[in-house]
Design a protein around this motif. Structure first.
Motif, PDB file in Angstrom:
ATOM      1  N   GLU A 132       0.822  -1.208   0.000  1.00  0.00           N
ATOM      2  CA  GLU A 132       0.000   0.000   0.000  1.00  0.00           C
ATOM      3  C   GLU A 132       0.856   1.259   0.000  1.00  0.00           C
ATOM      4  O   GLU A 132       0.403   2.340   0.371  1.00  0.00           O
ATOM      5  CB  GLU A 132      -0.921  -0.005   1.216  1.00  0.00           C
ATOM      6  CG  GLU A 132      -1.911  -1.149   1.203  1.00  0.00           C
ATOM      7  CD  GLU A 132      -2.815  -1.122   2.418  1.00  0.00           C
ATOM      8  OE1 GLU A 132      -2.885  -0.088   3.099  1.00  0.00           O
ATOM      9  OE2 GLU A 132      -3.453  -2.155   2.693  1.00  0.00           O
ATOM     10  N   LEU A 133       2.106   1.119  -0.466  1.00  0.00           N
ATOM     11  CA  LEU A 133       3.025   2.242  -0.422  1.00  0.00           C
ATOM     12  C   LEU A 133       3.144   2.963  -1.755  1.00  0.00           C
ATOM     13  O   LEU A 133       3.073   4.188  -1.816  1.00  0.00           O
ATOM     14  CB  LEU A 133       4.401   1.750   0.031  1.00  0.00           C
ATOM     15  CG  LEU A 133       5.434   2.816   0.354  1.00  0.00           C
ATOM     16  CD1 LEU A 133       4.959   3.713   1.474  1.00  0.00           C
ATOM     17  CD2 LEU A 133       6.759   2.166   0.726  1.00  0.00           C
ATOM     18  N   PHE A 134       3.316   2.216  -2.857  1.00  0.00           N
ATOM     19  CA  PHE A 134       3.465   2.816  -4.172  1.00  0.00           C
ATOM     20  C   PHE A 134       2.573   2.106  -5.180  1.00  0.00           C
ATOM     21  O   PHE A 134       2.288   0.921  -5.061  1.00  0.00           O
ATOM     22  CB  PHE A 134       4.921   2.719  -4.660  1.00  0.00           C
ATOM     23  CG  PHE A 134       5.873   3.586  -3.904  1.00  0.00           C
ATOM     24  CD1 PHE A 134       5.878   4.959  -4.059  1.00  0.00           C
ATOM     25  CD2 PHE A 134       6.780   3.013  -3.026  1.00  0.00           C
ATOM     26  CE1 PHE A 134       6.756   5.753  -3.364  1.00  0.00           C
ATOM     27  CE2 PHE A 134       7.671   3.793  -2.323  1.00  0.00           C
ATOM     28  CZ  PHE A 134       7.657   5.171  -2.492  1.00  0.00           C
ATOM     29  N   ARG A 135       2.164   2.880  -6.198  1.00  0.00           N
ATOM     30  CA  ARG A 135       1.426   2.297  -7.314  1.00  0.00           C
ATOM     31  C   ARG A 135       1.807   3.036  -8.587  1.00  0.00           C
ATOM     32  O   ARG A 135       1.799   4.255  -8.639  1.00  0.00           O
ATOM     33  CB  ARG A 135      -0.092   2.424  -7.110  1.00  0.00           C
ATOM     34  CG  ARG A 135      -0.899   1.791  -8.256  1.00  0.00           C
ATOM     35  CD  ARG A 135      -2.379   2.119  -8.124  1.00  0.00           C
ATOM     36  NE  ARG A 135      -2.624   3.533  -8.385  1.00  0.00           N
ATOM     37  CZ  ARG A 135      -3.743   4.171  -8.057  1.00  0.00           C
ATOM     38  NH1 ARG A 135      -4.697   3.531  -7.427  1.00  0.00           N
ATOM     39  NH2 ARG A 135      -3.898   5.451  -8.335  1.00  0.00           N
ATOM     40  N   PHE A 136       2.154   2.266  -9.622  1.00  0.00           N
ATOM     41  CA  PHE A 136       2.400   2.837 -10.944  1.00  0.00           C
ATOM     42  C   PHE A 136       1.327   2.312 -11.882  1.00  0.00           C
ATOM     43  O   PHE A 136       1.123   1.107 -11.992  1.00  0.00           O
ATOM     44  CB  PHE A 136       3.779   2.445 -11.467  1.00  0.00           C
ATOM     45  CG  PHE A 136       4.039   2.942 -12.859  1.00  0.00           C
ATOM     46  CD1 PHE A 136       4.157   4.302 -13.118  1.00  0.00           C
ATOM     47  CD2 PHE A 136       4.138   2.052 -13.915  1.00  0.00           C
ATOM     48  CE1 PHE A 136       4.374   4.767 -14.407  1.00  0.00           C
ATOM     49  CE2 PHE A 136       4.358   2.499 -15.210  1.00  0.00           C
ATOM     50  CZ  PHE A 136       4.479   3.868 -15.454  1.00  0.00           C
ATOM     51  N   ARG A 137       0.637   3.223 -12.555  1.00  0.00           N
ATOM     52  CA  ARG A 137      -0.488   2.842 -13.416  1.00  0.00           C
ATOM     53  C   ARG A 137      -0.294   3.392 -14.828  1.00  0.00           C
ATOM     54  O   ARG A 137       0.068   4.554 -15.009  1.00  0.00           O
ATOM     55  CB  ARG A 137      -1.795   3.382 -12.853  1.00  0.00           C
ATOM     56  CG  ARG A 137      -2.997   3.209 -13.798  1.00  0.00           C
ATOM     57  CD  ARG A 137      -4.223   3.911 -13.274  1.00  0.00           C
ATOM     58  NE  ARG A 137      -4.749   3.226 -12.100  1.00  0.00           N
ATOM     59  CZ  ARG A 137      -5.751   3.715 -11.362  1.00  0.00           C
ATOM     60  NH1 ARG A 137      -6.295   4.889 -11.667  1.00  0.00           N
ATOM     61  NH2 ARG A 137      -6.184   3.033 -10.319  1.00  0.00           N
ATOM     62  N   VAL A 138      -0.546   2.526 -15.791  1.00  0.00           N
ATOM     63  CA  VAL A 138      -0.637   2.934 -17.185  1.00  0.00           C
ATOM     64  C   VAL A 138      -2.108   2.805 -17.584  1.00  0.00           C
ATOM     65  O   VAL A 138      -2.681   1.714 -17.512  1.00  0.00           O
ATOM     66  CB  VAL A 138       0.240   2.060 -18.097  1.00  0.00           C
ATOM     67  CG1 VAL A 138       0.086   2.501 -19.545  1.00  0.00           C
ATOM     68  CG2 VAL A 138       1.699   2.138 -17.663  1.00  0.00           C
ATOM     69  N   ASP A 139      -2.712   3.910 -17.972  1.00  0.00           N
ATOM     70  CA  ASP A 139      -4.145   3.982 -18.269  1.00  0.00           C
ATOM     71  C   ASP A 139      -4.327   4.282 -19.749  1.00  0.00           C
ATOM     72  O   ASP A 139      -4.102   5.410 -20.203  1.00  0.00           O
ATOM     73  CB  ASP A 139      -4.784   5.065 -17.388  1.00  0.00           C
ATOM     74  CG  ASP A 139      -6.240   5.365 -17.761  1.00  0.00           C
ATOM     75  OD1 ASP A 139      -6.788   4.670 -18.634  1.00  0.00           O
ATOM     76  OD2 ASP A 139      -6.804   6.309 -17.180  1.00  0.00           O
ATOM     77  N   TYR A 140      -4.725   3.254 -20.505  1.00  0.00           N
ATOM     78  CA  TYR A 140      -4.981   3.426 -21.942  1.00  0.00           C
ATOM     79  C   TYR A 140      -6.474   3.639 -22.160  1.00  0.00           C
ATOM     80  O   TYR A 140      -7.300   2.821 -21.736  1.00  0.00           O
ATOM     81  CB  TYR A 140      -4.516   2.196 -22.720  1.00  0.00           C
ATOM     82  CG  TYR A 140      -4.983   2.189 -24.158  1.00  0.00           C
ATOM     83  CD1 TYR A 140      -4.383   3.008 -25.102  1.00  0.00           C
ATOM     84  CD2 TYR A 140      -6.040   1.383 -24.560  1.00  0.00           C
ATOM     85  CE1 TYR A 140      -4.813   3.015 -26.420  1.00  0.00           C
ATOM     86  CE2 TYR A 140      -6.487   1.381 -25.870  1.00  0.00           C
ATOM     87  CZ  TYR A 140      -5.873   2.203 -26.791  1.00  0.00           C
ATOM     88  OH  TYR A 140      -6.308   2.214 -28.089  1.00  0.00           O
ATOM     89  N   GLY A 141      -6.826   4.754 -22.791  1.00  0.00           N
ATOM     90  CA  GLY A 141      -8.222   5.060 -23.061  1.00  0.00           C
ATOM     91  C   GLY A 141      -8.536   4.967 -24.538  1.00  0.00           C
ATOM     92  O   GLY A 141      -7.903   5.653 -25.358  1.00  0.00           O
ATOM     93  N   HIS A 142      -9.492   4.117 -24.895  1.00  0.00           N
ATOM     94  CA  HIS A 142      -9.943   3.991 -26.280  1.00  0.00           C
ATOM     95  C   HIS A 142     -11.167   4.882 -26.487  1.00  0.00           C
ATOM     96  O   HIS A 142     -12.149   4.775 -25.760  1.00  0.00           O
ATOM     97  CB  HIS A 142     -10.299   2.534 -26.580  1.00  0.00           C
ATOM     98  CG  HIS A 142     -10.954   2.347 -27.921  1.00  0.00           C
ATOM     99  ND1 HIS A 142     -10.293   2.610 -29.101  1.00  0.00           N
ATOM    100  CD2 HIS A 142     -12.209   1.957 -28.259  1.00  0.00           C
ATOM    101  CE1 HIS A 142     -11.110   2.369 -30.107  1.00  0.00           C
ATOM    102  NE2 HIS A 142     -12.278   1.970 -29.634  1.00  0.00           N
ATOM    103  N   ASP A 143     -11.076   5.787 -27.457  1.00  0.00           N
ATOM    104  CA  ASP A 143     -12.178   6.724 -27.695  1.00  0.00           C
ATOM    105  C   ASP A 143     -12.457   7.529 -26.423  1.00  0.00           C
ATOM    106  O   ASP A 143     -13.605   7.786 -26.055  1.00  0.00           O
ATOM    107  CB  ASP A 143     -13.437   5.970 -28.146  1.00  0.00           C
ATOM    108  CG  ASP A 143     -14.539   6.908 -28.642  1.00  0.00           C
ATOM    109  OD1 ASP A 143     -14.221   8.054 -28.995  1.00  0.00           O
ATOM    110  OD2 ASP A 143     -15.710   6.485 -28.652  1.00  0.00           O
ATOM    111  N   ARG A 144     -11.364   7.914 -25.732  1.00  0.00           N
ATOM    112  CA  ARG A 144     -11.505   8.576 -24.432  1.00  0.00           C
ATOM    113  C   ARG A 144     -12.341   9.848 -24.544  1.00  0.00           C
ATOM    114  O   ARG A 144     -12.209  10.612 -25.493  1.00  0.00           O
ATOM    115  CB  ARG A 144     -10.132   8.903 -23.852  1.00  0.00           C
ATOM    116  CG  ARG A 144     -10.205   9.183 -22.330  1.00  0.00           C
ATOM    117  CD  ARG A 144      -8.902   9.709 -21.802  1.00  0.00           C
ATOM    118  NE  ARG A 144      -7.780   8.797 -21.882  1.00  0.00           N
ATOM    119  CZ  ARG A 144      -7.494   7.873 -20.955  1.00  0.00           C
ATOM    120  NH1 ARG A 144      -8.289   7.701 -19.912  1.00  0.00           N
ATOM    121  NH2 ARG A 144      -6.428   7.103 -21.091  1.00  0.00           N
TER     122      ARG A 144
END
Length: 490
Positions: free
Chosen positions: A153-165
């Motif tokens: 619960e210390l770090f989070r790395f997120r890659v968020d790909y949006g299609h037709d965002r």
């Protein structure tokens, strides 16, 4: 291209507020039930939360145009790793093709899978479907895919790909690094840095960040966060508003967000008792006769005072800030507003075999004041991968916005050091800077002596660049340099 504009609809806002309040009530009641029935493993698979906030900031801009926002969610996590749920939240904007139609609620359904890599590390992939009830547009929904790496619960790395965002018929990718540092008594320092690669979607990319503090009271939490968006993001949304006849000048304004939340899956973890594997703080102060980077002076051959503050954990994760004065304008010319460079970094260092170490980090370079003076954003981020073995080291740095040029750039560096006599060492470096997309590529090298006096260190070095460096640095910044420095570490 349509984008957020200010609208109001009491009926939808009231219904969404009731949804969030229901989430708060259910979260509290389920938390009480969990405490009363600690042996119930089935209940632990479900979590419900609700949030009331003074604003709703996502991807660096307000989704409620500065107004309060509410949201509620229900999540199911199966022990096998599968999970899913839904979320409802208030919004306040007009979607693409809905110039005369108000939207006030978004619904998100999602399903995903989580891998437990070891005791602390997890990886997660999930698919999301977003819909706007009441829309009469041809397209009123879009999809997102998350790929996440979490350290407990210390770090989070997120890659968020949006299609037709945002239903704008183009894709984009957002990268976010989030951290929570416990400081005891239920308090945490929370931070987030994000970069939205929205060139195709909106016409440009931009960065955003937030920093604040949270306090948890059992199932409840209250937080105060300061958020800001880069100047490039400000200009982007201003131009989008002008293109569509909308006032978007305030959606990226910096400010504080106060939020109150409750969730049902918070137990003793909130005490953060397991975070005892830290190395602690370290810091250094350097005085150099010339701040030279990659063979080029960053201070017009003038002295610099530099300060670093780092914090590291025994697991190899570290973070910190480095500050130096800079000067990019020759004397007598109009100032550019850049007097300081502030580097924020987060990295992970580990040993893969005896003597062989790897290091991966992300550095964000900030130049306070330059945006106001030049009306341009010179901040940028860079990924660095390094390796070291015995007396030798190598690094590769990459950015898709190198020196805020909007172009990709890569540099390569090799280093070596050797102890000549006790406390006296010889060091050297050689590097290549690939600037072919936005300038002239060149080589550089340097060599020097260092004397270790414990907490104090003295150094003397020389640097030189290839002739190509002088094509982009015509004021002598890439000339040969002799650099003296003294540093103090504590």
């Amino acid at each position: 291209m349509r984008y957020p504009c200010l609208k109001n609809d009491v009926r939808f806002k009231l219904s969404s507020t009731l949804i969030a309040l229901l989430g708060l009530t259910l979260a509290t009641s389920i938390q009480a039930k969990d405490v009363a029935d600690a042996d119930s493993k089935e209940d632990e698979r479900w979590s419900i939360y609700g949030t009331l906030s003074s604003d709703d900031i996502e991807h660096g801009f307000s989704r409620t145009l500065g107004d309060p926002g509410v949201q509620a969610a229900m999540i199911y996590r199966d022990p096998s790793g599968w999970g899913g749920g839904f979320r409802a939240k208030t919004i306040d904007f007009v979607a693409n093709g809905l110039a005369d139609r108000d939207l006030f609620v978004s619904l998100r359904g999602f399903i995903g899978y989580e891998w437990q890599l070891d005791d602390e590390w997890q990886a997660r992939v999930s698919g999301h479907y977003l819909n706007f009830p009441g829309s009469t547009a041809e397209s009123s929904s879009y999809e997102e895919v998350y790929a996440e790496l979490l350290y407990a619960e210390l770090f989070r790395f997120r890659v968020d790909y949006g299609h037709d965002r945002y239903t704008l018929k183009e894709d984009s990718v957002a990268y976010e690094l989030t951290g929570h540092y416990p400081i005891g008594l239920g308090y945490t320092i929370d931070g987030m840095f994000g970069f939205h690669d929205a060139e195709k979607l909106l016409g440009d990319s931009y960065s955003y960040h937030s920093l604040g503090v949270s306090k948890r009271f059992g199932p409840f939490a209250i937080s105060l966060m300061y958020h800001d968006t880069s100047k490039r993001g400000d200009k982007l949304f201003d131009s989008l508003g002008e293109m569509n006849g909308l006032d978007l000048t305030k959606v990226t304004d910096p400010g504080f967000v106060l939020s109150f939340s409750s969730r049902s899956d918070v137990f003793e973890r909130t005490e953060w008792q397991r975070w005892d594997g830290y190395k602690g703080f370290s810091s250094s102060v350097d005085i150099v006769s010339n701040y030279v980077s990659k063979g080029v002076s960053q201070t017009e051959d003038n002295p610099a005072v530099q300060l670093s503050v780092d914090y590291g954990w025994n697991n190899g994760i570290y973070t910190g800030v480095w500050v130096s004065n800079v000067d990019y304008v020759p004397r007598g010319q109009e100032e550019d507003g850049a007097d300081f460079e502030v580097d924020l970094y987060l990295g992970y260092s580990f040993e893969i075999s005896e003597g062989l170490n790897l290091d991966a980090s992300y550095v964000y370079y900030d130049y306070p004041g330059i945006e106001d003076a030049l009306e341009n954003d010179f901040d940028y981020g860079e990924f660095i991968l390094g390796a070291s073995y015995d007396h030798f080291g190598a690094k590769i740095g990459y950015s898709n916005d190198q020196v805020a040029s909007g172009e990709k750039g890569t540099w390569y560096q090799g280093t070596a050091d050797y102890e000549l006599i006790e406390n006296v060492s010889f060091n050297m470096e050689i590097g290549h800077y690939d600037r072919s997309n936005f300038g002239h590529s060149y080589n550089w090298w340097g060599a020097g002596l260092a004397y270790d006096m414990g907490k104090f260190n003295l150094g003397l070095a020389v640097t030189q660049t290839s002739s190509a460096a002088k094509l982009d640095n015509t004021g002598g910044q890439a000339d040969n340099h002799i650099i003296a420095n003294v540093s103090y570490s504590f």
